[in-house]
Design an enzyme around this catalytic site. Structure first.
Site, PDB file in Angstrom:
ATOM      1  N   GLU A  23      43.367  33.376  38.668  1.00 57.66           N
ATOM      2  CA  GLU A  23      42.334  33.611  37.661  1.00 57.66           C
ATOM      3  C   GLU A  23      42.577  32.644  36.512  1.00 57.66           C
ATOM      4  O   GLU A  23      43.725  32.328  36.178  1.00 57.66           O
ATOM      5  CB  GLU A  23      42.359  35.045  37.141  1.00 57.66           C
ATOM      6  N   CYS A 230      38.626  39.377  35.957  1.00 59.05           N
ATOM      7  CA  CYS A 230      37.545  39.632  34.996  1.00 59.05           C
ATOM      8  C   CYS A 230      36.652  38.427  34.790  1.00 59.05           C
ATOM      9  O   CYS A 230      35.510  38.571  34.330  1.00 59.05           O
ATOM     10  CB  CYS A 230      38.133  40.088  33.676  1.00 59.05           C
ATOM     11  N   ASN A 369      35.001  42.998  41.519  1.00 57.77           N
ATOM     12  CA  ASN A 369      36.381  42.709  41.133  1.00 57.77           C
ATOM     13  C   ASN A 369      37.189  43.981  40.925  1.00 57.77           C
ATOM     14  O   ASN A 369      38.053  44.306  41.712  1.00 57.77           O
ATOM     15  CB  ASN A 369      36.410  41.866  39.852  1.00 57.77           C
ATOM     16  N   GLU A 370      36.895  44.690  39.866  1.00 61.68           N
ATOM     17  CA  GLU A 370      37.683  45.870  39.489  1.00 61.68           C
ATOM     18  C   GLU A 370      36.697  46.949  39.088  1.00 61.68           C
ATOM     19  O   GLU A 370      36.741  47.494  37.999  1.00 61.68           O
ATOM     20  CB  GLU A 370      38.610  45.494  38.329  1.00 61.68           C
TER      21      GLU A 370
END
Length: 656
Positions: A23, A230, A369-370
């Site tokens: 990331e 993120c 993603n999350e």
């Protein structure tokens, strides 16, 4: 202490189980793996401020640039009107009143030159009122290094609006630390500049910083998850990562502010962090990510946005019945075609034009993603829509789901209820992404975490790390204790390889002095890098994976003795691979009892990671204070495990 190893095969281990998660946090891309040496090369940087659900950006096109020399009578300012790139419409208008005036770039903490290295300079210019020479060099204390001149008449590839491309090679006659890059004019005049870029000559494929690339390749990762994190979602949907923006020429990739620019904002700092100018040039884009995977031998695992901004930072989302949501679905299909489509398909042609005619062979794809389900955030419905859409085009793509940001909350439980409810549906989900950043003791206490997981739905341990401490710019948080806890936990992950199919530590990179998150696997500055103790744990696992796990028995409670271990077999070479952690402060002696069919395997190759104390760590000054080393042992009896150690023993018939 005796470990009895059986020839009975327990479970299969997935090939390439240990991988990497990349990331763009901690200046991992721009300022890191992407080898560009200058900041704000297209004069498009933004300053980002604000807090959750209330973010603002303001244009600051002069960031990192200033007039040269100090006291120059001329001026430089970003303008627009007739741009070189519509996506990045600003450029720098330089007016030199005297010969030798120009602009300089601070280049993070300064330019580092290596003696004998060549550096590739590229810039675009429109000579409004200038016919002399461009002069490029690195200034350090008034001295000039790696000087090169380019005549204004030598520009190539003129655009319709008269921007011309200039290229030159700068050669370093000696080492330089923390200099400033300068682009000056030999005579008074006015020019407009755009996309001023400088790359080291040893950059891999002209893209990747070599020392960081080499550290990744040495890990032999099974996969690479990218671009986040993120970053995928953005703190606003306008801030999200748009992969198609990254498939254009590098100067036409739309600049974006980095969501980590606002990490840690609060009332005390007036909602403005020291990293407020952290931006994304997208020079490291999807083509480059796929190429990186190919070069380091990793399967690509890109992650899709499902129409949410980061759920921690925003409540922005597009409705599933809106045309905007259809764009997210189409992006997923177009990404698959870009990676796997043949020439003659629209996105396969884009890949071919970028330089890679053969498909990249995408087989893994993350959906969200999350993400987690709430009364308002309908993630489960979105996952089902993405699954049907993607498998309608390509049923062979293996999808990664999300279990949310932790493994202890109600949202985690709800996620697993959802996936298990669809567990019998063929190809619904390949693995579910779990994240945990925890204290070392949690990892020791949960080595058996996956022992009782249902086996129908598989797990991707997508982001994990021990956090003895955490926060901004704390390389000392990467302690030996944290690495040993991770190694111990991974013995349980490996023992449960029939349910845990993929695993990756996070974050991967951190630039010293530019880190929003600690600990991290690899630390670096402008000239050097080093692996944390966690790096060596990851390397020892990834480079020593068997094909099947073996049954074992110990003559006492191993965990009670601070011992954690797993045993596998590599069938092709008939090697037994024992991974074992001694978390205690005293050495431990072990004897291995091998099955009769392997009784002739008496030689052992040992890889050992240990150190003097629990909080020992590496640094740029002592990069290998805690590093693995190898020994060869004579036999399986009387093996001494050093205190505070992680040891890999490969048992086989090896030459003397």
């Amino acid at each position: 202490m005796k470990i009895e190893i059986s020839a009975e095969e327990k479970i299969k281990v997935q090939q390439g189980m240990i991988g990497l998660f990349f990331e763009d946090i901690n200046y991992a891309a721009d300022g890191g793996l992407y080898a560009e040496m200058l900041e704000n090369r297209s004069f498009e940087f933004m300053k980002a401020t604000g807090d959750a659900k209330d973010y603002q950006t303001e244009y600051d096109g002069s960031y990192a640039w200033s007039m040269y020399p100090a006291g120059a009578e001329g001026a430089a300012r970003p303008v627009t009107g007739s741009p070189h790139s519509e996506e990045n419409p600003h450029y720098m208008r330089l007016r030199a009143e005297r010969a030798g005036e120009g602009i300089q770039n601070k280049a993070f903490e300064g330019i580092y030159l290596k003696k004998g290295m060549e550096y590739k300079l590229v810039f675009w210019a429109r000579c409004v009122n200038f016919a002399g020479n461009f002069e490029a060099f690195v200034d350090k204390g008034g001295a000039r290094y790696a000087r090169v001149g380019v005549a204004a008449s030598q520009g190539q590839e003129e655009t319709y609006n008269h921007f011309r491309k200039y290229e030159a090679v700068m050669r370093a006659e000696e080492d330089v630390e923390k200099g400033s890059f300068v682009l000056a004019l030999s005579d008074p005049g006015t020019v407009e500049l755009d996309f001023v870029s400088l790359f080291p000559g040893d950059a891999v494929c002209g893209i990747f910083r070599r020392d960081l690339f080499d550290m990744l390749k040495e890990l032999k990762p099974g996969f690479l998850r990218f671009p986040g994190g993120c970053i995928v979602e953005g703190n606003t949907l306008a801030n999200r990562y748009r992969f198609k923006d990254s498939l254009k020429p590098v100067w036409a990739r739309r600049n974006n502010w980095n969501r980590w620019a606002v990490h840690g904002n609060n009332e005390e700092n007036r909602y403005e962090s020291k990293y407020s100018h952290y931006n994304q040039t997208l020079g490291l884009g999807y083509y480059e990510y796929f190429l990186l995977c190919e070069l380091i031998g990793a399967r690509p695992l890109p992650v899709l946005n499902v129409g949410f901004a980061c759920q921690y930072q925003s409540d922005e989302m597009v409705a599933v019945d809106s045309p905007a949501f259809q764009e997210f679905l189409q992006d997923a299909l177009d990404l698959i075609e870009f990676a796997n489509g043949e020439e003659g398909t629209p996105w396969g042609d884009v890949r071919a034009r970028m330089g890679h005619k053969e498909p990249f062979g995408l087989s893994l794809l993350g959906v969200g993603n999350e993400q987690w389900q709430t009364e308002r955030a309908d993630f489960f419905e979105r996952y089902e829509i993405f699954e049907k859409t993607i498998h309608g085009q390509d049923p062979h793509i293996r999808l990664i789901g999300s279990a949310g940001p932790d493994v202890t909350s109600e949202r985690y439980d709800k996620a697993w209820e959802f996936y298990h409810a669809h567990g019998k549906q063929e190809n619904f989900v390949y693995a579910v992404d779990e994240h945990y950043y925890v204290k070392p003791q949690w990892l020791y206490d949960h080595v058996d975490f996956y022992d009782n997981y249902p086996r129908e739905v598989k797990v991707f341990s997508g982001e994990y790390a021990a956090h003895p401490a955490s926060g901004f710019n704390k390389p000392q948080a990467n302690t030996l204790e944290g690495a040993l806890a991770e190694a111990a936990f991974l013995t349980g992950v490996e023992r449960n390889a029939d349910v845990v199919y993929l695993a990756s530590y996070a974050p991967l990179f951190a630039r010293l002095g530019y880190a929003q998150w600690s600990p991290d696997m690899i630390w670096f500055d402008g000239t050097a890098c080093y692996g944390s103790p966690s790096y060596y744990v990851q390397k020892m696992y990834a480079c020593n994976m068997g094909d099947v796990m073996l049954e074992t028995r110990m003559d006492r409670d191993a965990a009670a003795q601070g011992i954690y271990y797993s045993v596998s077999c590599r069938e092709k070479t008939e090697e037994i691979i024992l991974k074992i952690v001694n978390s205690g402060d005293e050495p431990q002696e072990i004897d291995l009892e091998l099955p009769e069919i392997w009784a002739d395997k008496r030689r052992i190759q040992a890889t050992i990671l240990t150190g003097p104390e629990r909080d020992a760590c590496n640094s740029i000054q002592e990069p290998q204070r805690i590093a693995s080393y190898e020994e060869q042992l004579a036999g399986p009896d009387g093996i001494v495990l050093p205190p505070l150690s992680f040891v890999v023993l490969r048992i086989g018939n090896y030459p003397d």
